[in-house]
Design a protein around this motif. Sequence first.
Motif, mmCIF file in Angstrom:
data_model
loop_
_atom_site.group_PDB
_atom_site.id
_atom_site.type_symbol
_atom_site.label_atom_id
_atom_site.label_comp_id
_atom_site.label_asym_id
_atom_site.label_seq_id
_atom_site.Cartn_x
_atom_site.Cartn_y
_atom_site.Cartn_z
ATOM 1 N N SER A 1 5.197 1.060 -9.557
ATOM 2 C CA SER A 1 5.461 -0.255 -8.965
ATOM 3 C C SER A 1 5.230 -1.358 -9.999
ATOM 4 O O SER A 1 6.037 -2.299 -10.111
ATOM 5 C CB SER A 1 4.565 -0.461 -7.747
ATOM 6 N N THR B 1 5.422 -1.020 -13.249
ATOM 7 C CA THR B 1 6.487 -0.911 -14.259
ATOM 8 C C THR B 1 7.765 -1.558 -13.762
ATOM 9 O O THR B 1 8.446 -2.288 -14.502
ATOM 10 C CB THR B 1 6.731 0.564 -14.597
ATOM 11 N N LEU B 2 8.131 -1.325 -12.507
ATOM 12 C CA LEU B 2 9.334 -1.944 -11.938
ATOM 13 C C LEU B 2 9.199 -3.457 -11.900
ATOM 14 O O LEU B 2 10.165 -4.189 -12.164
ATOM 15 C CB LEU B 2 9.593 -1.383 -10.541
ATOM 16 N N ALA B 3 7.986 -3.929 -11.587
ATOM 17 C CA ALA B 3 7.781 -5.386 -11.566
ATOM 18 C C ALA B 3 7.932 -5.968 -12.970
ATOM 19 O O ALA B 3 8.531 -7.030 -13.164
ATOM 20 C CB ALA B 3 6.396 -5.695 -10.994
ATOM 21 N N ASN B 4 7.382 -5.266 -13.965
ATOM 22 C CA ASN B 4 7.520 -5.747 -15.345
ATOM 23 C C ASN B 4 8.981 -5.734 -15.786
ATOM 24 O O ASN B 4 9.445 -6.651 -16.481
ATOM 25 C CB ASN B 4 6.685 -4.876 -16.286
ATOM 26 N N ILE B 5 9.721 -4.699 -15.400
ATOM 27 C CA ILE B 5 11.146 -4.637 -15.751
ATOM 28 C C ILE B 5 11.899 -5.787 -15.101
ATOM 29 O O ILE B 5 12.769 -6.429 -15.724
ATOM 30 C CB ILE B 5 11.729 -3.279 -15.333
ATOM 31 N N GLU B 6 11.572 -6.068 -13.861
ATOM 32 C CA GLU B 6 12.232 -7.181 -13.180
ATOM 33 C C GLU B 6 11.922 -8.499 -13.858
ATOM 34 O O GLU B 6 12.798 -9.353 -14.048
ATOM 35 C CB GLU B 6 11.785 -7.213 -11.715
ATOM 36 N N SER B 7 10.649 -8.690 -14.261
ATOM 37 C CA SER B 7 10.283 -9.914 -14.972
ATOM 38 C C SER B 7 11.000 -10.009 -16.311
ATOM 39 O O SER B 7 11.474 -11.083 -16.712
ATOM 40 C CB SER B 7 8.764 -9.941 -15.179
ATOM 41 N N THR C 1 13.929 -8.602 -17.156
ATOM 42 C CA THR C 1 15.344 -8.905 -16.932
ATOM 43 C C THR C 1 15.541 -10.367 -16.552
ATOM 44 O O THR C 1 16.527 -11.004 -16.943
ATOM 45 C CB THR C 1 15.908 -7.994 -15.838
ATOM 46 N N GLY C 2 14.586 -10.948 -15.800
ATOM 47 C CA GLY C 2 14.683 -12.372 -15.470
ATOM 48 C C GLY C 2 14.572 -13.242 -16.715
ATOM 49 O O GLY C 2 15.308 -14.220 -16.878
ATOM 50 N N SER C 3 13.635 -12.876 -17.615
ATOM 51 C CA SER C 3 13.485 -13.639 -18.852
ATOM 52 C C SER C 3 14.742 -13.543 -19.706
ATOM 53 O O SER C 3 15.189 -14.523 -20.309
ATOM 54 C CB SER C 3 12.267 -13.133 -19.625
#
Length: 313
Positions: A169, A171-177, A179-181
């Motif tokens: 969870s 890791t997915l949050a970091n990936i989402e952050s 991709t947003g950056s």
Amino acid sequence: METKANYVLIGAFTILVTLFLLLFALWAAKYSSERGWREYAVIFNEPVTGLSEGSNVQYNGISVGTVQQLSLAPDDPRRVIAKLRLQADAPIKTDTRAKLSMTGITGSPIIQLTGGSPNSPALADAERGSEIPIIQTEASALQNIADTANRLVARLDQVLSDDNVEHVSKTLANIESLTGSIADQREDLRALIANARKSSEQLSATLNTTNRAVETVDREIAGKLPGIVAKLDSTLTKLDSAATGANGILNDNRAAISSFANDGLAQLGPTLAELRVLVRDLRRISDRLDSNPTRYLLGRDATKEFEPEPAAR
């Protein structure tokens, strides 16, 4: 009356003989039947679900008997004892192995016998003292599949533990952050890619220029190489000639060189000692000349000049 008595005796004798012959025939049939079959036992360390008394027993796919009895081992209920009734001429060897098998996808389980090399002794002869020969077992395909499934389930339980789920969870949050950056910096990335493309084009042009320069240098070196090789060959020839001449001179003056090495070098030591004494004396003379040359040359001190005394007033 005697005639009737004889008929009764003859009838009774006939009935007795018929019964005896019938019993003998039954006994002979049972004896021949028992001689045509042999009992074996198989001990399974796995469940035998679907196997029942009367199930078929095959040897490499050929039917050789049936399951006569199924029971749990009295000392270990996890084990199942299966008594088999097999053909007496079935080649049951000491290395024959039994396992559960399926006749088809929806068929009932059977006992499949495999193995049995030609040089192995018969199992009945090897276990002659035991009551029933025991055929060793090996894990069936169903058991292997079940064990593999159990291991997979255990590993899935470890992979899907609470800690791993929490890490996934995060890791997915970091990936989402991330991709947003990246989405926010899209223009900068586009400019960076354009600059990288320009740099790549400039690098390609530089490499082409360098390649042409290297080719020009290679052609110049290739043109000068024969002259350099010729000069080097001439120089080596002259060196060879000089070495040959020096070798000839040494051979011609070998006697003189040997005489110098033996006699001249022997006299060199005393000569050097005398030269050392001479140098020491010359240094001493030089020191005296520097300090008082007149006394050293004339053998007396230098004449003192007369200085008149000043007149009294």
